[in-house]
Design a protein around this motif. Structure first.
Motif, PDB file in Angstrom:
ATOM      1  N   MET A   1       0.848  -1.183   0.000  1.00 46.21           N
ATOM      2  CA  MET A   1       0.000   0.000   0.000  1.00 46.21           C
ATOM      3  C   MET A   1       0.885   1.235   0.000  1.00 46.21           C
ATOM      4  N   ILE A   2       0.604   2.160  -0.870  1.00 45.76           N
ATOM      5  CA  ILE A   2       1.395   3.381  -0.991  1.00 45.76           C
ATOM      6  C   ILE A   2       0.991   4.437   0.030  1.00 45.76           C
ATOM      7  N   LEU A   3      -0.186   4.326   0.615  1.00 44.03           N
ATOM      8  CA  LEU A   3      -0.683   5.316   1.563  1.00 44.03           C
ATOM      9  C   LEU A   3       0.279   5.574   2.718  1.00 44.03           C
ATOM     10  N   PRO A   4       0.841   4.568   3.390  1.00 43.36           N
ATOM     11  CA  PRO A   4       1.778   4.846   4.481  1.00 43.36           C
ATOM     12  C   PRO A   4       2.978   5.684   4.052  1.00 43.36           C
ATOM     13  N   ALA A   5       3.513   5.426   2.899  1.00 47.36           N
ATOM     14  CA  ALA A   5       4.655   6.210   2.418  1.00 47.36           C
ATOM     15  C   ALA A   5       4.260   7.663   2.210  1.00 47.36           C
ATOM     16  N   LEU A   6       3.069   7.889   1.707  1.00 48.15           N
ATOM     17  CA  LEU A   6       2.591   9.259   1.498  1.00 48.15           C
ATOM     18  C   LEU A   6       2.422   9.988   2.828  1.00 48.15           C
ATOM     19  N   ILE A   7       1.877   9.302   3.808  1.00 43.93           N
ATOM     20  CA  ILE A   7       1.685   9.924   5.118  1.00 43.93           C
ATOM     21  C   ILE A   7       3.017  10.324   5.723  1.00 43.93           C
TER      22      ILE A   7
ATOM     23  N   LYS B   1      -7.478   4.196   8.806  1.00 46.71           N
ATOM     24  CA  LYS B   1      -6.257   3.557   8.311  1.00 46.71           C
ATOM     25  C   LYS B   1      -5.063   4.475   8.531  1.00 46.71           C
ATOM     26  N   VAL B   2      -5.273   5.782   8.357  1.00 42.13           N
ATOM     27  CA  VAL B   2      -4.215   6.759   8.604  1.00 42.13           C
ATOM     28  C   VAL B   2      -3.863   6.772  10.094  1.00 42.13           C
ATOM     29  N   VAL B   3      -4.884   6.797  10.949  1.00 39.68           N
ATOM     30  CA  VAL B   3      -4.656   6.772  12.401  1.00 39.68           C
ATOM     31  C   VAL B   3      -3.875   5.526  12.789  1.00 39.68           C
ATOM     32  N   ASP B   4      -4.319   4.369  12.302  1.00 39.71           N
ATOM     33  CA  ASP B   4      -3.644   3.114  12.636  1.00 39.71           C
ATOM     34  C   ASP B   4      -2.181   3.138  12.202  1.00 39.71           C
ATOM     35  N   PHE B   5      -1.931   3.654  11.019  1.00 39.59           N
ATOM     36  CA  PHE B   5      -0.558   3.725  10.529  1.00 39.59           C
ATOM     37  C   PHE B   5       0.295   4.624  11.421  1.00 39.59           C
TER      38      PHE B   5
ATOM     39  N   LYS C   1      -0.109   5.364  14.538  1.00 35.11           N
ATOM     40  CA  LYS C   1       0.138   4.692  15.817  1.00 35.11           C
ATOM     41  C   LYS C   1       1.178   3.591  15.674  1.00 35.11           C
ATOM     42  N   GLU C   2       1.153   2.866  14.556  1.00 33.99           N
ATOM     43  CA  GLU C   2       2.162   1.835  14.296  1.00 33.99           C
ATOM     44  C   GLU C   2       3.558   2.437  14.190  1.00 33.99           C
ATOM     45  N   GLN C   3       3.630   3.698  13.752  1.00 36.62           N
ATOM     46  CA  GLN C   3       4.915   4.387  13.617  1.00 36.62           C
ATOM     47  C   GLN C   3       5.319   5.090  14.907  1.00 36.62           C
ATOM     48  N   ASN C   4       4.590   4.812  15.991  1.00 37.41           N
ATOM     49  CA  ASN C   4       4.881   5.343  17.321  1.00 37.41           C
ATOM     50  C   ASN C   4       4.692   6.847  17.455  1.00 37.41           C
ATOM     51  N   PHE C   5       3.808   7.417  16.660  1.00 36.95           N
ATOM     52  CA  PHE C   5       3.446   8.810  16.884  1.00 36.95           C
ATOM     53  C   PHE C   5       2.562   8.850  18.113  1.00 36.95           C
TER      54      PHE C   5
ATOM     55  N   GLY D   1       7.771  18.646   9.773  1.00 36.52           N
ATOM     56  CA  GLY D   1       8.643  18.560  10.940  1.00 36.52           C
ATOM     57  C   GLY D   1       8.078  17.690  12.042  1.00 36.52           C
ATOM     58  N   ALA D   2       6.871  17.165  11.855  1.00 41.59           N
ATOM     59  CA  ALA D   2       6.258  16.341  12.895  1.00 41.59           C
ATOM     60  C   ALA D   2       7.043  15.057  13.121  1.00 41.59           C
ATOM     61  N   ALA D   3       7.701  14.557  12.090  1.00 42.22           N
ATOM     62  CA  ALA D   3       8.450  13.313  12.237  1.00 42.22           C
ATOM     63  C   ALA D   3       9.620  13.490  13.206  1.00 42.22           C
ATOM     64  N   ASP D   4      10.106  14.723  13.374  1.00 41.75           N
ATOM     65  CA  ASP D   4      11.199  14.986  14.292  1.00 41.75           C
ATOM     66  C   ASP D   4      10.710  15.172  15.723  1.00 41.75           C
ATOM     67  N   ALA D   5       9.408  15.297  15.894  1.00 45.09           N
ATOM     68  CA  ALA D   5       8.850  15.539  17.215  1.00 45.09           C
ATOM     69  C   ALA D   5       7.641  14.637  17.416  1.00 45.09           C
ATOM     70  N   LYS D   6       7.907  13.366  17.574  1.00 42.85           N
ATOM     71  CA  LYS D   6       6.815  12.394  17.636  1.00 42.85           C
ATOM     72  C   LYS D   6       5.927  12.581  18.852  1.00 42.85           C
ATOM     73  N   SER D   7       6.362  13.344  19.830  1.00 44.42           N
ATOM     74  CA  SER D   7       5.542  13.551  21.017  1.00 44.42           C
ATOM     75  C   SER D   7       4.468  14.619  20.789  1.00 44.42           C
ATOM     76  N   ARG D   8       4.493  15.306  19.685  1.00 46.91           N
ATOM     77  CA  ARG D   8       3.479  16.323  19.393  1.00 46.91           C
ATOM     78  C   ARG D   8       2.168  15.658  19.037  1.00 46.91           C
ATOM     79  N   GLU D   9       1.098  16.158  19.604  1.00 50.03           N
ATOM     80  CA  GLU D   9      -0.208  15.562  19.373  1.00 50.03           C
ATOM     81  C   GLU D   9      -0.771  15.973  18.019  1.00 50.03           C
ATOM     82  N   LEU D  10      -1.354  14.987  17.340  1.00 52.75           N
ATOM     83  CA  LEU D  10      -1.968  15.198  16.031  1.00 52.75           C
ATOM     84  C   LEU D  10      -3.427  14.771  16.072  1.00 52.75           C
ATOM     85  N   ALA D  11      -4.240  15.420  15.272  1.00 48.99           N
ATOM     86  CA  ALA D  11      -5.615  14.971  15.049  1.00 48.99           C
ATOM     87  C   ALA D  11      -5.731  14.598  13.579  1.00 48.99           C
TER      88      ALA D  11
END
Length: 121
Positions: A1-7, A45-49, A51-55, A15-25
């Motif tokens: 699935m290409i969706l995870p790569a796009l996310i 599916k986006v939420v699940d992905f 969370k799997e990436q430890n955001f 810059g969110a990837a550098d600060a995984k502790s920042r809350e996202l909706a």
């Protein structure tokens, strides 16, 4: 699935990837000819992905909708995909940023646009 790569690509740009502790909706920010249930399934599916990436602190569309409805916002899709509207919803939700998902059914094909927007302050 290409969706995870796009996310990941979108979140890295903000810059969110550098600060995984920042809350996202995660919100559906636009919906054209897509039923609510289908839009929610794609957003989850986006939420699940994420969370799997430890955001940490990823709010689902359902959780965010409950918070927004108490403030009079009926449907995040009313933003019609406008980043300034999505950013404003993030401010109201007290999150660092919003992953907005635009969905459209175009002649039987699902078109998906995902955009990470930092909440306005």
């Amino acid at each position: 699935m290409i969706l995870p790569a796009l996310i990941l690509a979108v979140l890295t740009q903000t810059g969110a990837a550098d600060a995984k502790s920042r809350e996202l909706a995660v919100l559906v920010s636009r919906r054209e000819s897509v039923p609510d249930a289908r839009a929610l399934a794609v957003a989850m599916k986006v939420v699940d992905f994420l969370k799997e990436q430890n955001f940490d602190g990823v709010r689902s569309p359902s959780e965010a909708a409950k918070s927004l409805s108490t403030l009079g916002v009926k449907d995040s899709a009313d933003c019609d995909g406008k980043p300034e509207c999505i950013s404003g919803l993030g401010r109201v939700l007290l999150v660092w940023g919003v992953v907005g998902i635009d969905l459209a059914d175009i002649d039987g094909t699902m078109a998906i646009h995902i955009e990470a927007v930092e909440s306005d302050r």
